[in-house]
Design a protein around this motif. Sequence first.
Motif, short mmCIF file in Angstrom:
data_model
loop_
_atom_site.label_atom_id
_atom_site.label_comp_id
_atom_site.label_asym_id
_atom_site.label_seq_id
_atom_site.Cartn_x
_atom_site.Cartn_y
_atom_site.Cartn_z
N ARG A 1 -2.35 1.46 -10.90
CA ARG A 1 -3.57 2.22 -10.57
C ARG A 1 -3.39 2.98 -9.26
O ARG A 1 -3.84 4.12 -9.12
CB ARG A 1 -4.78 1.28 -10.50
N LEU A 2 -2.76 2.33 -8.29
CA LEU A 2 -2.52 2.98 -7.01
C LEU A 2 -1.60 4.19 -7.17
O LEU A 2 -1.88 5.28 -6.64
CB LEU A 2 -1.91 1.97 -6.03
N ALA A 3 -0.52 4.02 -7.94
CA ALA A 3 0.43 5.12 -8.14
C ALA A 3 -0.21 6.27 -8.91
O ALA A 3 0.13 7.44 -8.67
CB ALA A 3 1.67 4.61 -8.87
N ALA A 4 -1.12 5.96 -9.83
CA ALA A 4 -1.80 7.02 -10.58
C ALA A 4 -2.66 7.88 -9.65
O ALA A 4 -2.85 9.07 -9.90
CB ALA A 4 -2.66 6.41 -11.68
N LEU A 5 -3.15 7.29 -8.58
CA LEU A 5 -3.99 8.02 -7.64
C LEU A 5 -3.19 8.77 -6.58
O LEU A 5 -3.50 9.92 -6.25
CB LEU A 5 -4.96 7.05 -6.94
N ILE A 6 -2.17 8.12 -6.02
CA ILE A 6 -1.49 8.71 -4.86
C ILE A 6 0.01 8.92 -5.05
O ILE A 6 0.68 9.42 -4.15
CB ILE A 6 -1.73 7.85 -3.59
#
Length: 205
Positions: free
Chosen positions: A138-143
């Motif tokens: 989820r973090l990688a999908a955002l940033i």
Amino acid sequence: MIELAQDSGIWTATINRPEKANALTDKMLTELAEIAEEAGQPGGARLLILTGAGKVFSAGADLDAMQGGLATSPVWERLSSAIAALPCLSIAALNGTVAGGAMGMALACDFRVAVAGADVFYPVMKRGFLPQPSDPARLAALIGPARSRLILLVGQRLDAATALDWGLYDRIAQPGALMDAVRDLAADVLAATPQHVAAIKRLIP
């Protein structure tokens, strides 16, 4: 220590343990998961807001509880999965610093609206724990993966302006206007039917 207010389909779950920087116990996480699961039922919430009391959203796991095994408990993933599965809109109203496992519920929300002082960090490397299973993706999908590595591997702490610039936060609220900013962001959703909102959410990976 979790307070739930309901008003015309708007559910606001507040982490209310400011004397402990809103550190989370198993009981608190279970209550939050139950709220998110109930919010997703037919006739449930049209908007779920997660926020904290005081000047910190949450410091993550309670240190005493963490030593007792909370850091690796499946309740974290139960909570974030319930939020991510919601057919209604979900917004993390970040009233202050977001740390450690508390990031999981914020990452699972559709949007993150923060005050200017809402720093964010996830010190799993320093603490010797793995992040929650769904959090890195989820973090990688955002940033993106490189910036995610800075947070998870290097332990980089972001101020709110940087988090906004990187795409981790969606809005920075004016002082004293956090909930106004949340409701403004949700205005079109609240004016639509729940079925329309759910249909559009299903189209977005």
